[in-house]
Design an enzyme around this catalytic site. Sequence first.
Site, PDB file in Angstrom:
ATOM      1  N   ASP A  67      40.050  37.694  35.210  1.00 15.10           N
ATOM      2  CA  ASP A  67      40.234  39.127  34.989  1.00 15.10           C
ATOM      3  C   ASP A  67      41.207  39.354  33.845  1.00 15.10           C
ATOM      4  O   ASP A  67      42.054  38.513  33.547  1.00 15.10           O
ATOM      5  CB  ASP A  67      40.681  39.831  36.270  1.00 15.10           C
ATOM      6  CG  ASP A  67      41.634  39.000  37.120  1.00 15.10           C
ATOM      7  OD1 ASP A  67      42.107  37.952  36.646  1.00 15.10           O
ATOM      8  OD2 ASP A  67      41.889  39.385  38.272  1.00 15.10           O
ATOM      9  N   GLU A 126      42.092  45.644  38.490  1.00 14.42           N
ATOM     10  CA  GLU A 126      43.098  46.450  39.175  1.00 14.42           C
ATOM     11  C   GLU A 126      42.575  47.854  39.481  1.00 14.42           C
ATOM     12  O   GLU A 126      43.182  48.586  40.246  1.00 14.42           O
ATOM     13  CB  GLU A 126      44.364  46.549  38.322  1.00 14.42           C
ATOM     14  CG  GLU A 126      45.056  45.214  38.063  1.00 14.42           C
ATOM     15  CD  GLU A 126      45.637  44.583  39.321  1.00 14.42           C
ATOM     16  OE1 GLU A 126      45.727  45.284  40.358  1.00 14.42           O
ATOM     17  OE2 GLU A 126      46.004  43.406  39.280  1.00 14.42           O
TER      18      GLU A 126
END
EC number: 3.5.1.47
Length: 373
Positions: A67, A126
């Site tokens: 990520d 997130e």
Amino acid sequence: MNPFVSIRRELHQIPELGFQEFKTQAYLFNYLSTLPEGRMTIKKWETGLFVKVHGLNPTKTIGYRADIDGLPITEETDLPFCSTHEGRMHACGHDFHMSIALGVLTFIVNNPINDDLLFIFQPAEEGPGGAEPMLKSEVMQEWKPDMIIALHIAPEYPVGTIAIKEGLLFANTSELFIDLKGKGGHAAYPHKTNDMIVAACALVSQLQTVIARNVDPLDSAVITIGKITSGTVQNIIAERARLEGTIRTLSAESMVNVKKRVEAIVKGIEVGFECEANIDFGCMYHQVYNQETLTREFMNYIEKSSEMSLYECKEAMTGEDFGYMLKEIPGFMFWLGVSSDYGLHHSKLNPNENAIEQAIQFITSYLVFKDKK
């Protein structure tokens, strides 16, 4: 200095929020452009990247996800390479995740194996969640791997440690936003108003009963209200209030039941305080469930390795949208020890950079091992 430590430091300076990772995407693309041509294919997706490293004689494709987004946190580390983006920080270690992935990718490009590898540089972990739409993309459907892995840094474990378990690793998670609207007015005439600060406080207290009285004691769940916004000045009764929080459960069934109970309690607040209420459960992340056979094989490999120590951890209430990928593709996620005094999402998170080279070496050796099977 290890080149991938330098890369981590450069990435650390440019944290960007979900689906705003334009500088990060450009940085990753520019680095990949320096690697030998013809051994990989790069495809951009939104602000992320798919990178397929072509094998010599492929029979399967192994996926590796990293990520790439940061958090809306003001950094307080005083590091010489601290964030240059005000109010943004790589406080969850995604700069580590990217630099490790680039290190593994670079090794494989220069030392090709038989099988194909698909490196997924995923935005918006997130929030609002990049894994699910990336999974559904045309690129993923064309290049869908046969198995997939990912790591997450763990400040609480020492460098040289990998923590993992078979089955459930991370919880089901859901955002929670509740807006209340009543009737404001002068502080001297409370009887002519419907005070939304009082209503919000009552709601917070009642929400805690959901876990205490509506969840099986042998199961686990959490409701946390992390932010309340209301009011204007000290002598005006608030007309509006907004509560922001999170729900986390170890089972999908408990998530459904907890949400139903939250809805019922909020309806009670509407009646009791004569107000209007709106609930938004926002972004939901599916649980991270490690496929047992692949995870046990990985754990056995760690135990036979002299590079890393294995720690069989317990499941955590952490949320990770990698769970969506594991829902459709067999694989696993593991914790990588990085020895930081401050935890994830903390403004002073400072992971030990020695973990980067160790992780690159270990993951590449594991991929070579998988390739020979």
